[in-house]
Design an enzyme around this catalytic site. Structure first.
Site, mmCIF file in Angstrom:
data_model
loop_
_atom_site.group_PDB
_atom_site.id
_atom_site.type_symbol
_atom_site.label_atom_id
_atom_site.label_comp_id
_atom_site.label_asym_id
_atom_site.label_seq_id
_atom_site.Cartn_x
_atom_site.Cartn_y
_atom_site.Cartn_z
ATOM 1 N N SER A 118 0.638 -1.199 0.020
ATOM 2 C CA SER A 118 -0.137 -0.130 0.233
ATOM 3 C C SER A 118 0.569 1.032 0.074
ATOM 4 O O SER A 118 1.817 2.057 -0.886
ATOM 5 C CB SER A 118 -0.785 -0.298 1.001
ATOM 6 O OG SER A 118 -2.078 0.765 1.131
ATOM 7 N N ASP A 172 -9.735 -4.931 -4.569
ATOM 8 C CA ASP A 172 -9.247 -3.648 -3.273
ATOM 9 C C ASP A 172 -10.080 -2.372 -3.147
ATOM 10 O O ASP A 172 -9.855 -1.202 -4.078
ATOM 11 C CB ASP A 172 -7.435 -3.725 -3.552
ATOM 12 C CG ASP A 172 -7.661 -2.738 -2.488
ATOM 13 O OD1 ASP A 172 -8.073 -1.825 -1.664
ATOM 14 O OD2 ASP A 172 -5.832 -2.935 -3.009
ATOM 15 N N HIS A 204 -8.188 -5.762 -0.257
ATOM 16 C CA HIS A 204 -6.425 -4.804 0.212
ATOM 17 C C HIS A 204 -5.635 -5.506 1.852
ATOM 18 O O HIS A 204 -5.808 -5.421 3.212
ATOM 19 C CB HIS A 204 -6.862 -3.280 0.674
ATOM 20 C CG HIS A 204 -5.867 -2.371 1.458
ATOM 21 N ND1 HIS A 204 -5.325 -2.039 -0.487
ATOM 22 C CD2 HIS A 204 -4.976 -1.746 2.103
ATOM 23 C CE1 HIS A 204 -3.943 -1.514 0.225
ATOM 24 N NE2 HIS A 204 -4.069 -1.149 1.384
#
Length: 225
Positions: A118, A172, A204
């Site tokens: 991320s 996600d 995610h």
């Protein structure tokens, strides 16, 4: 900026290093357990998980949490991201300090992989593309290319041929799949060596299929010597 880290030391002779940065609100302690099996599998590799400093995050109402940079808004259009360039570049300096320490200890840069999840993967790309060091690889899990409108002017030639592993879940809801896909396509169009992996049931997070593919990438670019 000096960063603290969680470290998995190698169980064999240390010949390679992975520096892997966590996502927003997480920590080295939080993300490291997901990679314990990889550490045992790759006994010659040292895994370093830096801790981001805590800072106010605008999109979360100014709440203070670990973050590599501020986020002022979230959306579905990658072109509309308002990015915290100053925060990103400060974090680059901190991660570069860890890289220099590894090189000073005797690990050549071409035996180092820079990765992240991320926010951490955006940092991995920013560090990797702008560094004068040539790395063994760059790994981007559930992330995107930061500063996309200027990063190629900042980029060094060192890692133009470096393998870049990108992986993203289709469902996600935090960093949209399209962010990862468009980023991989833009990097590919600029001549970078991209492998883009898609996971239809991944949100995610990190799942076993992604870890398996990441492990294979590490075996390829950091073979045991």
């Amino acid at each position: 900026m000096s960063l603290t880290s969680v470290v998995f030391n190698p169980i064999k002779t240390h010949t390679a290093t992975v520096v892997f940065s966590h996502g927003l609100g997480d920590s080295g302690d939080g993300i490291a357990p997901a990679f314990l099996s990889l550490s045992k599998m790759l006994g010659h590799v040292k895994f370093i998980f830096p801790n981001a400093p805590s800072r106010p995050i605008t999109v979360n109402g100014g709440m203070i949490m670990p973050a590599w940079y501020d986020i002022s808004s979230l959306g579905e259009n990658i072109e509309e991201i308002n990015e915290d360039e100053e925060g990103m570049l400060n974090s680059v300096r901190g991660i570069n300090g860890i890289i220099r320490d590894e090189i000073d200890s005797g690990i050549p840069s071409n035996r180092i992989v820079i990765g992240g999840f991320s926010q951490g993967s955006a940092m991995a790309l920013l560090v990797g593309l702008t560094s004068e060091y040539r790395f063994a690889g760059i790994a981007v899990l559930s992330g995107y290319l930061p500063l996309r409108n200027k990063i190629f002017k900042m980029a060094a030639e060192s890692n133009k041929g470096t393998p870049i592993f990108m992986a993203h879940g289709v469902i996600d809801a935090v960093v949209p799949y399209n962010f990862g896909k468009l980023s991989s396509e833009l990097l590919n169009s600029k001549g970078y060596r991209i492998t883009f992996k898609t996971y239809n049931t991944l949100s995610h997070s990190i799942n076993p299929d992604e870890l398996r593919d990441f492990a294979q990438f590490l075996k390829d670019v950091l073979p045991d010597e």
